[in-house]
Design a protein around this motif. Structure first.
Motif, short mmCIF file in Angstrom:
data_model
loop_
_atom_site.label_atom_id
_atom_site.label_comp_id
_atom_site.label_asym_id
_atom_site.label_seq_id
_atom_site.Cartn_x
_atom_site.Cartn_y
_atom_site.Cartn_z
N ASP A 129 8.61 -8.76 -15.02
CA ASP A 129 8.22 -7.63 -15.86
C ASP A 129 6.72 -7.32 -15.92
N GLU A 130 5.88 -8.19 -15.35
CA GLU A 130 4.44 -7.89 -15.42
C GLU A 130 3.89 -7.32 -14.13
N GLY A 131 4.65 -7.33 -13.07
CA GLY A 131 4.18 -6.82 -11.80
C GLY A 131 3.83 -7.92 -10.82
N ALA A 132 3.59 -7.52 -9.58
CA ALA A 132 3.32 -8.46 -8.50
C ALA A 132 1.82 -8.67 -8.34
N PRO A 133 1.38 -9.93 -8.29
CA PRO A 133 -0.03 -10.20 -8.02
C PRO A 133 -0.38 -9.88 -6.56
N VAL A 134 -1.63 -9.58 -6.31
CA VAL A 134 -2.09 -9.23 -4.96
C VAL A 134 -1.74 -10.32 -3.95
N THR A 135 -1.90 -11.57 -4.32
CA THR A 135 -1.61 -12.66 -3.37
C THR A 135 -0.16 -12.63 -2.90
N HIS A 136 0.75 -12.26 -3.77
CA HIS A 136 2.16 -12.20 -3.38
C HIS A 136 2.42 -11.00 -2.46
#
Length: 101
Positions: free
Chosen positions: A34-41
């Motif tokens: 629910d918070e979104g995908a981090p750049v690293t992922h």
């Protein structure tokens, strides 16, 4: 041509990279995170350098397919979901004829 057109497996198209990015954002937007995908992922899933990812993410945000949360995490938009669903349908259709998308 029997068996369809053959393309090298290691050549991914720009559109398939976009689909990987949107799919990762979808997973982090709707599947319990629910918070979104981090750049690293996004980098890991798309398998592209950070600079290229930044360029693609900017493009996706400009088209309204992706949104950025204040903490630099990315969520797929409804428009992005429509795009991803259409891409997956077309990919399945093309593959049924032996084409790789």
């Amino acid at each position: 041509m029997e068996g369809g057109l053959k393309m090298p497996n290691n050549n991914r198209t720009h559109i398939s990279i976009i689909a990987d990015i949107l799919d990762t954002a979808r997973q982090y937007s709707y599947e319990g995170y629910d918070e979104g995908a981090p750049v690293t992922h996004l980098i890991r899933k798309a398998n592209v350098p950070h600079r290229r990812l930044s360029s693609i993410v900017s493009e996706l945000k400009a088209y309204g397919l992706l949104s950025e949360a204040p903490d630099s995490k990315y969520r797929i938009s409804e428009k992005g979901m429509e795009f991803l669903n259409s891409y997956n349908q077309f990919k399945g259709f093309a593959e049924s004829f032996g084409l790789k998308v």
